[in-house]
Design a protein around this motif. Structure first.
Motif, PDB file in Angstrom:
ATOM      1  N   GLY A   1      68.786  55.340  86.551  1.00  0.00           N
ATOM      2  CA  GLY A   1      68.121  54.994  85.305  1.00  0.00           C
ATOM      3  C   GLY A   1      67.820  56.163  84.405  1.00  0.00           C
ATOM      4  O   GLY A   1      67.194  55.990  83.353  1.00  0.00           O
TER       5      GLY A   1
ATOM      6  N   SER B   1      70.477  49.546  86.522  1.00  0.00           N
ATOM      7  CA  SER B   1      70.416  50.693  87.424  1.00  0.00           C
ATOM      8  C   SER B   1      70.758  50.232  88.834  1.00  0.00           C
ATOM      9  O   SER B   1      70.909  49.033  89.098  1.00  0.00           O
ATOM     10  CB  SER B   1      69.023  51.324  87.390  1.00  0.00           C
TER      11      SER B   1
ATOM     12  N   TYR C   1      65.761  49.256  86.131  1.00  0.00           N
ATOM     13  CA  TYR C   1      65.944  49.609  84.724  1.00  0.00           C
ATOM     14  C   TYR C   1      67.089  48.805  84.120  1.00  0.00           C
ATOM     15  O   TYR C   1      68.174  48.710  84.702  1.00  0.00           O
ATOM     16  CB  TYR C   1      66.223  51.105  84.585  1.00  0.00           C
TER      17      TYR C   1
ATOM     18  N   VAL D   1      65.761  50.466  76.831  1.00  0.00           N
ATOM     19  CA  VAL D   1      65.696  50.471  78.296  1.00  0.00           C
ATOM     20  C   VAL D   1      64.376  49.860  78.709  1.00  0.00           C
ATOM     21  O   VAL D   1      63.306  50.331  78.300  1.00  0.00           O
ATOM     22  CB  VAL D   1      65.819  51.895  78.867  1.00  0.00           C
TER      23      VAL D   1
ATOM     24  N   ASP E   1      61.852  48.996  81.792  1.00  0.00           N
ATOM     25  CA  ASP E   1      61.416  49.148  83.178  1.00  0.00           C
ATOM     26  C   ASP E   1      60.569  47.917  83.467  1.00  0.00           C
ATOM     27  O   ASP E   1      59.393  47.859  83.121  1.00  0.00           O
ATOM     28  CB  ASP E   1      60.604  50.433  83.329  1.00  0.00           C
TER      29      ASP E   1
END
Length: 368
Positions: A216, A165, A170, A188, A190
């Motif tokens: 993201g 991102s 992300y 994905v 985080d």
């Protein structure tokens, strides 16, 4: 395929769109590329970026190249041993060139013995790369300020092909299970919250590379077995797809960082899909390579090899600008905002003065 975490799935030819109508395809015919930048020549030119901080050319091949949104920093990989000081390593390493300070930093000081081409976050603070450790591939995230490197988690034995991102928070990537690999998933992570979401799970290991939007929210990915492209909305937990060309086959190139457009290949042509209207632009006989963060400028390689190797198209005006007359290659995230800068690599020795190393270098062309 096995679907995980999707609230709604819609089969459409267009990408994320509120309309169920058939999308209009606008053919954008290749025009005569101008030898001079259409937006003015002030500051235009080619710069070699795979050099040491003092300008010394690399003593080994450099490839790839991804650029920040503002064009300031470029990440690339190289086997050159003289770009930075320190213990020499003969395997491929990841570097970042800061064009404002003319500093070159090595980001993978403790890297695995095989590196893959890196990606840099839009703000230039984080660099993701992946490589082989013993029998498995692992993804890594390096921070420019601290020059520290951390591993990126995934639920399988191997992680690869990360996409970042804008702020690097992300990370979309491919995780595979089994040894040898028997299935894979799009995930994905985080890493601020230390959470991982599964976007899609496949029962095959054919190409399934992801591309994440700058905020993201959206993740585009391809299903290499079905030869389709999909887009997942992480906020609404909805998906759209498959996105297909006329031949009902599609290969993902890139989702623009603002999430407005998605580029994919079908047959010998390139398609650029507008996310809000669902309309498409066709660039025939061209292999799309990258799109700028705003979704306006497309970098492509003409199928006709008698002309330039790389061309930048303004998708609004339909005009072209030559990036490289000489044989050259480029990957995703290779165009800065507004199409100002394009990064690529080439073995040509006449793009800049003093290129005598006889190997591939990474360059950036600035149009204004």
């Amino acid at each position: 395929m096995m679907r995980t975490g999707w609230g709604t799935t819609r089969r459409v030819r267009a990408a994320v769109s509120v309309s169920a109508a058939v999308c209009a395809v606008t053919a954008v015919l290749p025009g005569a590329a101008s030898a001079e930048p259409a937006r003015g020549a002030l500051g235009a030119g080619v710069e070699r970026v795979s050099v040491a901080s003092d300008g010394t050319q690399g003593d080994g091949a450099s490839v790839g190249g991804t650029i920040t949104s503002d064009g300031r920093r470029i990440a690339f990989s190289s086997v050159a041993q003289n770009l930075t000081t320190g213990f020499p390593m003969t395997y491929e390493k990841v570097f970042v060139r800061d064009r404002r300070t003319s500093q070159t930093l090595q980001m993978s000081t403790s890297a695995p013995p095989i590196e893959r081409r890196p990606v840099i976050s839009g703000d230039g603070e984080y660099i993701a790369h992946w490589g082989l450790i013993q029998r498995d591939t692992k993804s890594f995230l390096s921070q420019l300020e601290s020059q520290g490197t951390i591993g990126i988690n995934c639920s399988g034995l191997s992680c690869s092909q990360p996409s970042l991102s804008e702020d690097g928070r992300y990370v979309a990537q491919v995780g595979t299970s089994g040894r040898p690999a028997v299935r894979q998933r799009i995930e994905v992570q985080d890493w601020h919250a230390n959470t991982t979401q599964t976007v899609f799970e496949f029962d095959h290991i054919l190409p399934s590379r992801p591309s994440i939007s700058g905020d993201g929210r959206f993740v585009a990915f391809e299903d290499g077995q079905a030869q389709d492209v999909f887009v997942w909305d992480r906020t609404d937990d909805t998906s759209a797809g498959p996105i297909e060309g006329p031949s009902e086959a599609a290969t993902l190139v890139q989702l623009s960082r603002d999430g407005s457009r998605i580029v994919y290949l079908s047959g010998s042509d390139t398609y650029v899909q507008d996310e809000s209207s669902g309309s498409e632009q066709l660039v025939p006989d061209a292999r799309g390579l990258a799109i700028d963060p705003t979704g306006r400028y497309l970098l492509y390689a003409p199928r006709d090899t008698s002309g330039p190797s790389l061309v930048l198209r303004d998708l609004v005006t339909g005009t072209d600008e030559i990036v490289s007359e000489q044989p050259a290659s480029a990957g995703t995230d290779a165009v800065s905002t507004g199409g100002r800068d394009v990064v690529f690599h080439s073995t040509a020795d006449d793009l800049v003065p003093g290129d005598t190393n006889g190997t591939s270098d990474v360059f950036v062309r600035r149009f204004y």
